[in-house]
Design an enzyme around this catalytic site. Structure first.
Site, PDB file in Angstrom:
ATOM      1  CB  THR A 177     -20.529   4.668 -11.325  1.00 57.01           C
ATOM      2  OG1 THR A 177     -21.314   3.346 -10.955  1.00 57.01           O
ATOM      3  CG2 THR A 177     -21.089   5.869 -12.558  1.00 57.01           C
ATOM      4  CG  ASP A 210      -1.685   1.119   1.321  1.00 57.12           C
ATOM      5  OD1 ASP A 210      -1.562   1.811   0.470  1.00 57.12           O
ATOM      6  OD2 ASP A 210      -2.776   1.420   2.070  1.00 57.12           O
TER       7      ASP A 210
END
Lengths: 457, 457
Positions: free
Chosen positions: B338, B286
């Protein structure tokens, strides 16, 4: 797009830098304090240091709204101030000066009934994730009787254990869609492909009413079906309380969109809201798909006609930014992240809302939607073996097709004729035109759709 | 900001609309196909319909890169095409024409070793949530021996049950921070306040080495501490496999940032990476906080000197957009949402990367960082009762203060003198200057810091 950041401009910005700090007031200064007070009426301001003048900040220097220029050793976000547009402000810590004003003009100008506070987020999933967290925190504070965690709460939560990470649940509905991050995904039940292979939570899932359309023609059967589902909701709440995983919140869409445009009546939602109240669960209305005007009202839940429709309303998509409105008592001082959305989206949203008002677009939507639905009813009468269950609110309409294969063929044929349609659920076509869709666009569409259907008959 | 969207412009855009669809090619046409192929080398393109010409699209019409103009009934995202800037393209379905090119110029031009694919996301939490999903999907495909789910997988996942929603886990480290959505939060263990009252997963948590600084002076003790932690990691992997919750992936920061700027040696990370490989777990680095150049290399993990440092590398913050790089075999065709990020951020990032290269900013960071750390060592010798454990890589530096109260008082005093500092961990001050922080800024800072310390002594 490249207009706004040319190499030359970047170079100039780089070379111009202040020659040292310069302090005019204490920090936060009077202007920052005033703005923090203003913003405090709209959202949680606990983490805000001061308001930032992003236009004047550059190089290694940050300038606040009181004119204090500070050497910045905590530039968390940006390689440097390449331009105001490149920089993405950390809204939770250092919002820009016009942030409270733009929030009023944009999101708060269309706040749902009973809600004066809004928290912006970068996307739809983050909006729901954080809304769930707000409900969990609210529920635990209620259980404790205050908001001060015990030592055991504090230590157990660090290792993912109860009581600090409590065994609470969110009740959701079969067919619902609330996003794809792991918390949201535990409440999403529209398609297997979304959920497959991802670990989840043991949370209750209630049936969503399967109604017959047009709703007005099947009142009695539909009322029975809704009563059955509501009874199941209460049973699940009791069961999950008994198994030590109380329902902190109920989440539902006003129209299940991804799940196939499934509608329910205002009566169903009123009763569901009362069940939530009775059992002490928060009521979260997810308007990520339905919000923004497509149903003919700005929020789909306004069709229910309630003064107190929800505790939390989440949004995204048409709103350009993600986020959620909430009641005062669901104020979560611990809801926080780096960006907390993107303020440039508020500027655009304010402009979009102006146009919606100036052009009476919600009336336009209601008018076009009526024409569209009438047209779909006619085609459904004409092709009873192919079409069924035309339904909709505003232009947020859908119709069922005989089977999945026919549906997909119809979508492709329409595209070849220059009309873009989308599918939802197992065999529905959904209509999601823009708010500026006028009646003549509806007629243009109905002609093409009619031609495509004739080819399939 | 309002420059780009004036009311007049909005009105004009509104009034100008095409008078009907116009089809030039099949859809997707040759240009869309070509671009899909290009983008397919960089990321998953399974959901892409066609590439969109956002400049030419307006009103209810969408124009694709082959010049097809289509009446759009699936306007999922925008009230209408107010302007190219207002519209936030759905990157997963209809990317703009320059998307593959901009992705090459921006994110892929700085891809970590061994990774040629990148998935953009809207924020840091979504980046990690989706990286975890990619690891779970990869692990389950490995378990099955293929990627075709069984009927039981498909039906059980709809109700959050195993095997469809499998009992898999992610191993994380105490003190780590990976975000605040529910999946990420189950791997975050830096502060109780982040996790309190939010339900979580029973996933293994390993100790992160607590080393003595400067690392070079305590080699033997540090190596012992790292060996202890690695042993614990292996024990946990075995335990969780035995309790039926196998570790699908290990997630770690190259420097634990929120948790207090905790470093470990390259040797530790090399061995950890080997443990992951040995037990068949994916290895996720990360770099949300550490990526982007502050450590003197573009990615902090480059300091480890490995050819195959990770299976997944996630990023956000300094990169302006969220997302993750991944190896080919962790390609997750089902990772989707989306927005999938915001392409305007790629444009800005490309420009930022140009400046970083042109101005040799990584060398600058290395030089400034060395001066900063030397200065901190000197102050630490001068104030041994107040300061300890100065540490850092590049300008990504920190120092421990006697206690939390003194730390906070130092931060406030420095702010009054025009220097913004931030805290991390229980009693550390962290330094996170911009990449353009030069040696004379370091001296300016050290003078102020020295004055503040003198006042506290």
């Amino acid at each position: 797009h490249t207009l706004y950041v040319s190499k030359a401009a970047a170079k100039t910005q780089m070379e111009f830098e202040y020659d040292g700090p310069s302090m005019k007031t204490e920090v936060p200064g009077p202007r920052s304090k005033e703005l923090t007070k203003q913003l405090g009426e709209m959202q949680n301001v606990g983490a805000i240091n001061f308001f930032c003048n992003y236009e004047e900040s550059r190089g290694n220097y940050l300038v606040d709204v009181d004119g204090n220029r500070m050497l910045d050793y905590r530039h968390l976000l940006h390689p440097y101030w390449l331009s105001a547009f490149v920089n993405r402000p950390a809204l939770g810590i250092m919002p820009p000066e016009n942030f409270p004003e733009k929030l009023s003009e944009s999101l708060l100008s269309v706040a749902p009934s009973g809600m004066s506070r809004v928290q912006t987020m970068a996307c739809g999933s983050c909006s729901n994730e954080n809304a769930y967290k707000a409900m969990f925190i609210w529920y635990r504070n209620k259980e404790r009787g205050h908001n001060i965690p015990s030592d055991e709460d504090m230590s157990s939560c660090m290792i993912n254990q109860s009581p600090g990470c409590p065994d609470l649940s969110i009740l959701s509905f079969m067919g619902g869609f609330h996003g794809r991050t792991m918390g949201c995904l535990a409440t999403t039940h529209s398609k297997a492909i979304h959920k497959l292979d991802v670990p989840s939570f043991d949370w209750p899932i209630a049936p969503f009413p399967k109604l017959k359309y047009p709703l007005e023609e099947f009142k009695r059967e539909n009322a029975q079906e809704e009563a059955r589902c509501l009874e199941e909701v209460e049973d699940l709440i009791v069961q999950w309380r008994q198994k030590g995983r109380p329902v902190a919140g109920i989440v539902i869409e006003p129209i299940q969109a991804e799940g196939g445009d499934n509608h329910a009546t205002p009566d169903f939602f009123k009763k569901l809201r009362n069940i939530a109240r009775k059992h002490g669960s928060a009521f979260h209305v997810d308007e990520v798909q339905t919000g923004g005007g497509a149903t003919g009202k700005f929020w789909a839940h306004e069709h229910w006609g309630m003064d107190d429709p929800a505790d939390i309303v989440s949004f995204s998509k048409k709103m350009l930014t993600g986020g959620f409105y909430h009641k005062d008592e669901l104020q979560a001082y611990r809801i926080f992240n780096t960006w907390m959305g993107d303020p440039s989206k508020n500027l655009f949203l304010a402009e979009v809302l102006n146009v919606i008002r100036r052009e009476n677009l919600l009336e336009e939507v209601t008018r076009s939607g009526k024409t569209l639905l009438q047209g779909l009813y006619q085609l459904q009468d004409q092709y009873p073996n192919m079409l069924s269950s035309a339904r909709g609110q505003g232009t947020f309409c859908a119709i069922d097709i005989r089977d999945d294969a026919t549906r997909n063929s119809i979508i492709l044929k329409a595209r070849d004729k220059g009309v873009l349609l989308g599918g939802c659920g197992e065999r529905s076509i959904r209509f999601r035109p823009a708010l500026v869709f006028k009646e003549y666009h509806v007629h243009m569409f109905l002609n093409v759709f009619s031609d495509v259907l004739a080819e399939h008959n």
